[in-house]
Enzyme design. Structure first.
Site, PDB file in Angstrom:
ATOM      1  N   ALA A  66       0.869  -1.177   0.000  1.00 10.69           N
ATOM      2  CA  ALA A  66       0.000   0.000   0.000  1.00 10.69           C
ATOM      3  C   ALA A  66       0.907   1.229   0.000  1.00 10.69           C
ATOM      4  O   ALA A  66       2.063   1.159   0.445  1.00 10.69           O
ATOM      5  CB  ALA A  66      -0.881  -0.012   1.239  1.00 10.69           C
ATOM      6  N   GLY A 111       0.648  -5.149   0.707  1.00  7.59           N
ATOM      7  CA  GLY A 111      -0.503  -5.272  -0.195  1.00  7.59           C
ATOM      8  C   GLY A 111      -0.158  -5.987  -1.492  1.00  7.59           C
ATOM      9  O   GLY A 111      -1.048  -6.549  -2.140  1.00  7.59           O
ATOM     10  N   GLU A 114      -0.467  -9.539  -0.598  1.00  7.97           N
ATOM     11  CA  GLU A 114      -1.898  -9.812  -0.399  1.00  7.97           C
ATOM     12  C   GLU A 114      -2.632  -9.891  -1.738  1.00  7.97           C
ATOM     13  O   GLU A 114      -3.514 -10.733  -1.916  1.00  7.97           O
ATOM     14  CB  GLU A 114      -2.507  -8.715   0.490  1.00  7.97           C
ATOM     15  N   GLU A 134       4.500  -5.157   7.178  1.00  4.81           N
ATOM     16  CA  GLU A 134       3.737  -4.111   7.876  1.00  4.81           C
ATOM     17  C   GLU A 134       4.211  -3.886   9.304  1.00  4.81           C
ATOM     18  O   GLU A 134       4.176  -2.775   9.816  1.00  4.81           O
ATOM     19  CB  GLU A 134       2.233  -4.472   7.888  1.00  4.81           C
TER      20      GLU A 134
END
Ligand code: COA
Length: 260
Positions: A66, A111, A114, A134
């Site tokens: 992200a 992300g 993911e 993260e």
């Protein structure tokens, strides 16, 4: 449909979606996430598309997570909304109803990991680095990474990867089942196109039901999932493709599936 942060290409029945922000290693900001949502809906409803490749622009990165500029200013409510929005987009990709191949051409972090996990299959370049870092930012995966990683590699490995934030190489990712196959970086896209082309020849309705049977079935008690499977098995018996597939076998020729 026009995109600022994605390139959407079509080659016959295979579509390619390239996340195109190479200057920030293809980090997913809110605008890119929304474009991914729009692209996924377009591809889902386009019967001419039978398989999709998802990759990142440039040599270095699939997606480096992200966009940390946006994460840095999030509030409790915007953070929750942000996570739910991302989860919704990744859910759409997981349940597109046609195979989506992640061609992991470099960093797949946060992300990016993911998103790769939401894809149906993962091919990794031997240079890929994969992880959920993260924890190093004082946060946790928010696009369903805690859930998809545990389901893919098991609870123990997921705990280890997410708590440590470690980046693992492609060979280790293959060993633990996080990616399906590792290929030399130079041949990644050719291998992805070959696989997508092969899958695009398969019966589209049967592929849609296989994806549903596995994705939805895994969320159900075993006995209910088996009934769901049997129902889908019955439904494909109504298709021209089933008649074509069985007839072609008996006539010793290649089937031609039309998705009907
Ligand atoms: N969000 C926003 N920008 C990012 C980014 C992200 N997730 N990942 C990389 N970038 C930007 C960098 O800030 C840098 O921008 P700059 O050129 O304006 O300084 C540019 O992309 C290149 O990254 P850089 O860190 O210089 O490359 P590197 O080869 O030294 O390191 C990584 C590569 C992937 C190891 C490193 O960029 C990184 O750790 N990124 C963050 C990964 C992460 O934590 N993802 C999870 C987020 S929840």
């Amino acid at each position: 449909m026009a995109f600022d942060n994605l390139i959407l290409e079509r080659d016959g029945a295979v579509a390619s979606v390239i996340v195109n922000r190479p200057k920030v290693l293809n980090a997913l900001n809110a605008a890119t996430l929304d474009e991914l949502r729009r692209a996924a809906l377009e591809l889902k409803h386009d019967d001419g598309v039978r398989a999709v490749i998802l990759t990142g622009a440039g040599e270095k990165s699939f997606i480096a997570g992200a966009d940390i500029n946006e994460l840095a200013v999030q509030t409790p409510t915007s953070g929750r909304e942000h996570a739910l929005r991302g989860q919704h987009v990744f859910d759409l990709i997981e349940n597109l109803g046609k195979p989506v191949i992640a061609a992991i051409n470099g960093y797949a972090l946060g992300g990016g990991c993911e998103l790769a996990m939401a894809c149906t299959l993962r091919l990794a370049a031997d240079t890929a680095k994969i992880g959920q870092p993260e924890i190093n930012l004082g946060i946790l995966p928010g696009y369903a990474g805690t859930q998809r990683l545990s389901r893919l590699v098991g609870k123990g490995k997921a705990m280890e990867l997410i708590l440590s934030g470690a980046q693992i190489g492609a060979a280790e990712a293959e060993r633990i089942g996080l990616v399906n196959r590792v290929v030399p970086a130079a041949s990644l896209m050719a291998e992805a196109r070959k696989l997508a082309g092969e899958l695009a020849n398969n019966a589209p309705i049967a592929m849609r039901y296989i994806i549903a049977a596995i994705n939805k079935g895994l969320e159900m008690p075993f006995a209910e999932a088996c009934v769901f499977e049997a129902t889908l098995f019955g439904l494909v018996a109504s298709t021209d493709d089933m008649r074509e597939g069985t007839r072609a076998f008996l006539e010793k020729r290649k089937p031609e599936f039309r998705g009907k």
